[in-house]
Scaffold this active site. Structure first.
Site, PDB file in Angstrom:
ATOM      1  N   TYR A  52       0.856  -1.191   0.000  1.00  0.00           N
ATOM      2  CA  TYR A  52       0.000   0.000   0.000  1.00  0.00           C
ATOM      3  C   TYR A  52       0.889   1.238   0.000  1.00  0.00           C
ATOM      4  CZ  TYR A  52      -3.721  -3.256   1.423  1.00  0.00           C
ATOM      5  OH  TYR A  52      -4.613  -4.296   1.508  1.00  0.00           O
ATOM      6  N   PRO A 198     -15.654  -4.522   1.815  1.00  0.00           N
ATOM      7  CA  PRO A 198     -16.918  -4.931   2.447  1.00  0.00           C
ATOM      8  C   PRO A 198     -18.113  -4.084   2.045  1.00  0.00           C
ATOM      9  CG  PRO A 198     -15.543  -3.775   4.033  1.00  0.00           C
ATOM     10  CD  PRO A 198     -14.696  -4.008   2.817  1.00  0.00           C
TER      11      PRO A 198
END
Length: 277
Positions: A52, A198
């Site tokens: 990341y 999610p």
């Protein structure tokens, strides 16, 4: 279970980087404040990866949160290389994975990483070699638990025969349940299932049929999507990510939403209808 049963919503740090998950965000101080706010609000699970940025999110976690509070689980990942914005490639060579672990320990300033994922299985390297070096580093005390990301049931079974797998992180949400078989395997085996994306990378928070049904519960669409996941299975630990403290607190409020089986079916139907619109 790796995480607290009453604080199952963690925080995913992928959004604390620049466009394409590359380099730094426009406001690094805000990114670090969101991390502090997450821990202050009771989050006990921070998910990150060396890819990341690369390296950006791990650096912010150290700068924002160290000294780390007792009970905070930091999960990171290794085995992916970056070639630019939105570009990723797996590298599972044992010597590279060992370097990934050592450098994550250094960036995070940890003596042991509580949960370390093989970010992707590299098809060019035998799985036993990839997991073997992680198992060795676990024996050395540098890794607490080993996880896998974006795997099939077959890969999970093969990995489970080689070492104990504590967690799996696959894409899973109201509109993408392609990993249902993996979730079911995790339930049977007692493996924590950590769904990434999610809220479908933000798609579930847009005005939609889900937004309409969310009003019936006095909740935001993202809250309803997260509550659905929490009720879907006791092994699920979502890791919604955000660069906004306001959205962070909204997401965490999903812990308080109670749903019946009828509610679950209605929410899923609404999300499916939205997806077909």
């Amino acid at each position: 279970m790796l995480f607290s049963s009453d604080r199952r919503i963690g925080f995913g740090s992928m959004q604390l980087t620049g466009p394409g998950h590359w380099a730094a965000p426009d406001d690094p101080e805000q990114a670090m404040q969101v991390l502090r706010d997450a821990v202050d609000a009771g989050v006990t699970h921070i998910d990150t990866a060396d890819a990341y940025g690369p390296f950006t999110a791990e650096k912010y976690i150290r700068k924002a949160l160290r000294p780390y509070p007792d009970g905070l689980v930091i999960a990171t990942k290794g085995g992916m290389t970056r070639q630019g914005p939105n570009r990723w490639a797996p590298c599972g060579r044992p010597e590279y994975l060992r370097q990934c672990v050592e450098m994550s320990l250094r960036r995070l300033q940890l003596e042991r990483i509580d949960l370390y994922y093989l970010h992707r299985i590299d098809p060019a390297v035998p799985l036993e070699d990839q997991l073997g070096v992680l198992r060795d580093m676990q024996a050395e005390g540098k890794i607490g638990n080993i996880g896998l990301s974006k795997v099939t049931v077959e890969q999970l079974r093969t990995a489970g025969a080689l070492t104990d797998i504590a967690a799996v992180s696959n894409k899973y949400n109201l509109t993408d349940q392609a990993s249902e078989d993996v979730l079911q395997h995790c339930e049977t085996a007692g493996i924590t299932f950590v769904p990434y994306a999610p809220i479908a990378s933000g798609a579930l928070i847009k005005p939609s049929a889900l937004g309409e049904v969310a009003e019936d519960y006095g909740a935001a669409p993202a809250q309803l999507a997260l509550a659905w996941l929490l009720h879907r299975s006791p092994v699920i630990t979502p890791i919604p990510g955000t660069s906004s403290s306001t959205h962070l607190h909204e997401n965490l409020a999903a812990n308080q939403i109670k749903l019946t089986p009828e509610d679950m079916a209605a929410i899923e139907l609404a999300a499916t209808t939205r997806g077909q619109a």
